[in-house]
Scaffold this motif. Structure first.
Motif: not given
Length: 239
Positions: A7-16
């Protein structure tokens, strides 16, 4: 028996980037929850348990370093920093705040998969007590390192504060005294990173650790530089 998905949580402001990473990692049995800022990150962490966080440095509002500090202040959830900024000082700050690895954009997604696996293996070993008895104090040249309290005490019985990265690096040297350790070995033993991205970071951390140990940078007595090969912790260590 089928292994449960990581289970990973990806936090990035770029939706692509969030979409591409989520789709790519899913092929490696990784279930990804993707969010764009610190508020959504905290909500996701409160709602479910994750095995690892991939955290972008440059975020709107609270930046990745501030969020890394928050996560580390609440536990040992593994963190991989993801950023377009590659300066050594940025990497050192991230490591000192408790990040487990640091990937610079642009990157090969296969490299990120390898980093995730490496960090998770190390996290499991640490949770299982794979580094010996963490309760024991380590003594060297009149100094004492308490693993339980993560405190370094001088021969004069003064406490010396250590950042997360300095503590991990010192532990690596204490586990391998009087042996030449290359930068590659230090990176692998301490956190498992590739030398191309972290070569300068190790030099900066060694310099800071020397200052904490009172080692003369021009003629170090404990943490010696072996030209062209790496570093040597020239001291007997006992528990």
């Amino acid at each position: 028996m089928t292994r449960p998905a990581t289970r990973l949580l990806i936090v990035d402001d770029d939706p692509e980037i969030r979409s591409l990473l989520g789709q790519y990692l899913q092929a490696y049995a990784m279930h990804c929850t993707c969010v764009g800022d610190g508020v959504a990150m905290r909500a996701a962490l409160a709602a479910q348990r994750f095995d690892l966080v991939i955290l972008d440095l440059m975020l709107p509002g609270e930046d990745g370093l501030a969020l890394c500090r928050q996560i580390r202040g609440e536990g040992e959830l593994p963190i991989i920093m993801l950023t377009a900024r590659g300066e050594a000082t940025d990497r050192v700050v991230g490591l000192e705040l408790g990040a487990d690895d640091y990937v610079v954009k642009p990157f090969d997604p296969r490299e990120l998969v390898a980093r995730i696996h490496t960090v998770l293996r190390r996290s499991l070993r640490s949770a299982a007590g794979g580094n010996g008895n963490p309760q024991q104090d380590v003594h060297f040249d009149g100094w004492t390192l308490s693993h339980l309290k993560r405190e370094l005490t001088t021969p004069q019985q003064l406490l010396v504060p250590l950042s997360n990265a300095e503590y991990r690096l010192l532990c690596t040297f204490l586990e391998r005294p009087q042996r030449i350790l290359s930068r590659e070995q230090l990176l692998d033993a301490a956190r498992g990173r590739t030398v191309e991205a972290f070569d300068r970071s190790i030099d900066l951390l060694v310099s800071r650790l020397r200052q904490k140990l009172g080692d003369d940078p021009k003629a170090p007595r404990l943490l010696k530089t072996v030209r062209g090969e790496g570093y040597l912790f020239d001291c007997k260590v006992r528990q």
